[in-house]
Design a protein around this motif. Structure first.
Motif, PDB file in Angstrom:
ATOM      1  N   GLY A   1       0.823  -1.209   0.000  1.00  0.00           N
ATOM      2  CA  GLY A   1       0.000   0.000   0.000  1.00  0.00           C
ATOM      3  C   GLY A   1       0.855   1.257   0.000  1.00  0.00           C
ATOM      4  N   ALA A   2       0.815   1.992  -1.121  1.00  0.00           N
ATOM      5  CA  ALA A   2       1.576   3.254  -1.221  1.00  0.00           C
ATOM      6  C   ALA A   2       0.648   4.428  -0.952  1.00  0.00           C
ATOM      7  CB  ALA A   2       2.224   3.371  -2.599  1.00  0.00           C
ATOM      8  N   GLY A   3      -0.055   4.346   0.179  1.00  0.00           N
ATOM      9  CA  GLY A   3      -0.891   5.459   0.625  1.00  0.00           C
ATOM     10  C   GLY A   3      -0.156   6.208   1.731  1.00  0.00           C
ATOM     11  N   ALA A   4      -0.925   6.934   2.517  1.00  0.00           N
ATOM     12  CA  ALA A   4      -0.330   7.785   3.545  1.00  0.00           C
ATOM     13  C   ALA A   4       0.492   6.967   4.551  1.00  0.00           C
ATOM     14  CB  ALA A   4      -1.446   8.541   4.257  1.00  0.00           C
ATOM     15  N   ALA A   5      -0.118   5.927   5.109  1.00  0.00           N
ATOM     16  CA  ALA A   5       0.556   5.157   6.158  1.00  0.00           C
ATOM     17  C   ALA A   5       1.746   4.381   5.583  1.00  0.00           C
ATOM     18  CB  ALA A   5      -0.436   4.193   6.809  1.00  0.00           C
TER      19      ALA A   5
ATOM     20  N   ASN B   1      -7.733  11.417  10.233  1.00  0.00           N
ATOM     21  CA  ASN B   1      -7.410  10.113   9.640  1.00  0.00           C
ATOM     22  C   ASN B   1      -6.006  10.104   9.047  1.00  0.00           C
ATOM     23  OD1 ASN B   1      -9.675   8.207  10.036  1.00  0.00           O
ATOM     24  ND2 ASN B   1     -10.809   9.975   9.260  1.00  0.00           N
ATOM     25  N   PHE B   2      -5.622  11.219   8.434  1.00  0.00           N
ATOM     26  CA  PHE B   2      -4.237  11.265   7.962  1.00  0.00           C
ATOM     27  C   PHE B   2      -3.260  11.265   9.134  1.00  0.00           C
ATOM     28  CE2 PHE B   2      -5.610  12.939   3.637  1.00  0.00           C
ATOM     29  CZ  PHE B   2      -5.293  11.750   3.010  1.00  0.00           C
ATOM     30  N   GLN B   3      -3.604  11.982  10.216  1.00  0.00           N
ATOM     31  CA  GLN B   3      -2.662  11.993  11.341  1.00  0.00           C
ATOM     32  C   GLN B   3      -2.478  10.579  11.899  1.00  0.00           C
ATOM     33  OE1 GLN B   3      -0.629  14.409  12.129  1.00  0.00           O
ATOM     34  NE2 GLN B   3       0.329  13.038  13.626  1.00  0.00           N
ATOM     35  N   TRP B   4      -3.548   9.787  11.910  1.00  0.00           N
ATOM     36  CA  TRP B   4      -3.397   8.388  12.352  1.00  0.00           C
ATOM     37  C   TRP B   4      -2.504   7.609  11.367  1.00  0.00           C
ATOM     38  CZ3 TRP B   4      -2.831   4.932  15.753  1.00  0.00           C
ATOM     39  CH2 TRP B   4      -2.933   3.575  15.433  1.00  0.00           C
ATOM     40  N   ALA B   5      -2.710   7.858  10.070  1.00  0.00           N
ATOM     41  CA  ALA B   5      -1.891   7.164   9.067  1.00  0.00           C
ATOM     42  C   ALA B   5      -0.412   7.535   9.240  1.00  0.00           C
ATOM     43  CB  ALA B   5      -2.368   7.521   7.654  1.00  0.00           C
ATOM     44  N   TRP B   6      -0.138   8.839   9.405  1.00  0.00           N
ATOM     45  CA  TRP B   6       1.277   9.251   9.576  1.00  0.00           C
ATOM     46  C   TRP B   6       1.850   8.648  10.859  1.00  0.00           C
ATOM     47  CZ3 TRP B   6       0.996  10.842   4.992  1.00  0.00           C
ATOM     48  CH2 TRP B   6       0.212  11.899   4.541  1.00  0.00           C
ATOM     49  N   ALA B   7       1.091   8.737  11.960  1.00  0.00           N
ATOM     50  CA  ALA B   7       1.618   8.308  13.265  1.00  0.00           C
ATOM     51  C   ALA B   7       1.837   6.796  13.306  1.00  0.00           C
ATOM     52  CB  ALA B   7       0.665   8.744  14.378  1.00  0.00           C
ATOM     53  N   SER B   8       0.841   6.035  12.844  1.00  0.00           N
ATOM     54  CA  SER B   8       0.989   4.569  12.901  1.00  0.00           C
ATOM     55  C   SER B   8       2.075   4.121  11.925  1.00  0.00           C
ATOM     56  CB  SER B   8      -0.341   3.869  12.613  1.00  0.00           C
ATOM     57  OG  SER B   8      -0.863   4.246  11.357  1.00  0.00           O
ATOM     58  N   GLY B   9       2.170   4.798  10.775  1.00  0.00           N
ATOM     59  CA  GLY B   9       3.224   4.473   9.802  1.00  0.00           C
ATOM     60  C   GLY B   9       4.596   4.787  10.363  1.00  0.00           C
ATOM     61  N   TRP B  10       4.731   5.930  11.012  1.00  0.00           N
ATOM     62  CA  TRP B  10       6.020   6.337  11.585  1.00  0.00           C
ATOM     63  C   TRP B  10       6.468   5.321  12.640  1.00  0.00           C
ATOM     64  CZ3 TRP B  10       8.127   7.451  16.299  1.00  0.00           C
ATOM     65  CH2 TRP B  10       9.335   8.140  16.305  1.00  0.00           C
ATOM     66  N   VAL B  11       5.528   4.939  13.505  1.00  0.00           N
ATOM     67  CA  VAL B  11       5.867   4.002  14.589  1.00  0.00           C
ATOM     68  C   VAL B  11       6.336   2.663  14.014  1.00  0.00           C
ATOM     69  CG1 VAL B  11       4.834   2.591  16.421  1.00  0.00           C
ATOM     70  CG2 VAL B  11       4.431   5.054  16.368  1.00  0.00           C
TER      71      VAL B  11
ATOM     72  N   ALA C   1       0.952   5.847  19.631  1.00  0.00           N
ATOM     73  CA  ALA C   1       1.451   6.317  18.322  1.00  0.00           C
ATOM     74  C   ALA C   1       1.202   7.815  18.162  1.00  0.00           C
ATOM     75  CB  ALA C   1       0.766   5.542  17.196  1.00  0.00           C
ATOM     76  N   LEU C   2       0.009   8.271  18.552  1.00  0.00           N
ATOM     77  CA  LEU C   2      -0.315   9.694  18.375  1.00  0.00           C
ATOM     78  C   LEU C   2       0.587  10.585  19.226  1.00  0.00           C
ATOM     79  CD1 LEU C   2      -4.243   9.606  18.354  1.00  0.00           C
ATOM     80  CD2 LEU C   2      -2.751   9.994  16.387  1.00  0.00           C
ATOM     81  N   SER C   3       1.066  10.032  20.359  1.00  0.00           N
ATOM     82  CA  SER C   3       1.938  10.869  21.197  1.00  0.00           C
ATOM     83  C   SER C   3       3.390  10.802  20.736  1.00  0.00           C
ATOM     84  CB  SER C   3       1.836  10.442  22.669  1.00  0.00           C
ATOM     85  OG  SER C   3       2.412   9.163  22.817  1.00  0.00           O
ATOM     86  N   ARG C   4       3.750   9.736  20.036  1.00  0.00           N
ATOM     87  CA  ARG C   4       5.151   9.646  19.592  1.00  0.00           C
ATOM     88  C   ARG C   4       5.389  10.344  18.263  1.00  0.00           C
ATOM     89  NH1 ARG C   4       6.989   3.757  19.791  1.00  0.00           N
ATOM     90  NH2 ARG C   4       4.760   3.285  19.783  1.00  0.00           N
TER      91      ARG C   4
END
Ligand code: FAD
Length: 393
Positions: free
Chosen positions: A10-14, A378-388, A73-76
């Motif tokens: 998946g080449a989406g946000a996350a 929803n994007f912030q969740w994608a960025w945060a979970s992807g980053w983690v 994830a959201l806090s990191r």
């Protein structure tokens, strides 16, 4: 067989965020996507300007069977971390409303930023890949496509939800979760317009295009935003937001005049303009075409204001402050922005996003049972979970 440390599906946000972070750690990373281009949902999000995060993001803005899962994830990786990346790439942006940050120019800026970061981190991206099978080996996973089989140590599933099937959405991630023994919680379209019952449609479709500020409530959750009448039903941010809390058969209660107490307003209008008709007075508060429909449906009856007594004025106020709509259903995945439900967070580690019982298998973004409100969450969740996940995979 080609071997990678990490394959991200998946080449989406996350998926892109995870790939960038893993690449920065020196991992050999490949991202596979079934589409012709990366970040297709990013490109069409926010009306083409991508509401890429929300300044007020907190775990309270998310729905999940486990409300605590998203906290770590959201806090990191916070909204400020993503904003710093946007600023580093000199992407112009603005706050539209309620902390929602949008690109000034185009969502393409966000996709370009991610592609630039991915290149810098040495990430490979392969598009139009149709994955036929994923199998587990002692060393990791084998991902099979018609043209080539690839092996990887870590597999990250970032294939998103079911909304907008014509944009490449598939049930792949949910099926893969089940294949590897993870529970998938029931799926439902969310952030989605609701549709009329046939009787309401006959009346309200004539005022499609009318919009007004309201508060809308479903199952005890209330959102103050705009509501829009459409040919098919109700839409607008207030309705999209409550759709995530609405279940088939439930009512949606709408306060058509959240800012002004209608009883007090009618009382004061009665004193200053006793001969004025009720519909004329109400049209000062509500769109005129809506007032006409309310008359037609006999929700209110027209009369000179001087004919109203306190009880009848209060009855009118109660009806308009607590108007009950009973939707027939929703427009479904065809127009929904997100999918509620998904991979059960009880089967995942909130620290790493990895499956608890399956080594080196990660789930991030919308495929997981974490769903944000409308407004960049929803994007912030994608960025945060992807980053983690990118720190561990
Ligand atoms: C019209 C619309 C507007 C939106 N606007 C906003 C907004 O402004 N702000 C906001 O926060 N959220 C918005 N959202 C929600 C947001 O787009 C998603 O929550 C977010 O994109 C989820 O990211 P993801 O990486 O998990 O999944 P996605 O971005 O959906 O990426 C998943 C990728 O996996 C690919 N894929 C799927 N199946 C397979 C398969 N079998 N094999 C290979 N690849 C596969 C897909 O093609 C896709 O590229 C919007 C959604 C829609 C539909």
């Amino acid at each position: 067989m080609q071997h990678y440390d990490v394959i991200v599906i998946g080449a989406g946000a996350a998926g892109l965020m995870c790939a960038i972070e893993a690449g920065k750690r020196g991992r050999k990373v490949l991202v596979l996507d079934n589409g012709k281009r990366v970040g297709r949902k990013i490109l069409m999000s926010g009306g083409g300007r991508c509401n890429f995060t929300n300044m007020y993001t907190s775990p309270d803005n998310f729905l999940s069977h486990n409300r605590h899962y998203c906290k770590s994830a959201l806090s990191r990786y916070t909204q400020w971390d993503f904003l710093a990346l946007v600023q580093q790439h000199q992407i112009p942006y603005h706050e539209k409303t309620l902390g929602q940050l949008f690109c000034d120019n185009s969502a393409k800026d966000i996709v370009q930023m991610l592609v630039t970061e991915a290149k810098a981190a040495g990430v490979e991206i392969a598009l139009q890949q149709h994955i036929q099978q994923v199998t587990k080996t002692d060393a990791g996973f084998i991902v099979e496509t018609p043209a080539v089989n690839r092996a990887c140590t870590s597999l990250v599933v970032a294939s998103g939800g079911l909304s907008l099937p014509n944009l490449g959405a598939t049930a792949f991630g949910f099926q893969l979760a089940e294949q590897f023994g993870l529970n998938v919680l029931p799926l439902r379209a969310a952030l989605v317009p609701v549709t009329w019952q046939p009787a309401d449609k006959a009346i309200f479709e004539e005022i499609s295009g009318v919009s007004l500020p309201v508060t809308a409530e479903a199952n005890g959750t209330v959102f103050p935003e705009d509501m829009l009448f459409t040919h098919r039903g109700l839409s607008g941010p207030a309705i999209l937001q409550v759709s995530s809390y609405w279940q088939p058969g439930d009512d949606i209660e709408v306060n058509l005049s959240p800012e002004t107490d209608i009883h007090a307003f009618l009382t004061s209008q009665q004193q200053s303009h006793p001969e004025q008709e009720l519909k004329t007075a109400l049209a000062k508060l509500l769109p005129k075409r809506l007032v006409e429909k309310l008359l037609e449906m006999q929700i209110i009856s027209n009369q000179p204001l001087k004919a109203l007594n306190s009880k009848s004025s209060q009855t009118i106020a109660n009806r308009l402050h607590g108007y009950i709509f009973k939707p027939n259903g929703t427009e479904g995945y065809r127009t929904a922005e997100v999918t509620l439900g998904g991979v059960d967070t009880n089967d995942l580690s909130s620290k790493t996003m990895a499956a608890k019982e399956q080594d080196n298998l990660y789930f991030i973004g919308e495929v997981v049972d974490v769903t944000g409100w409308l407004g960049g969450y929803n994007f912030q969740w994608a960025w945060a979970s992807g980053w983690v996940a990118g720190q561990y995979c």
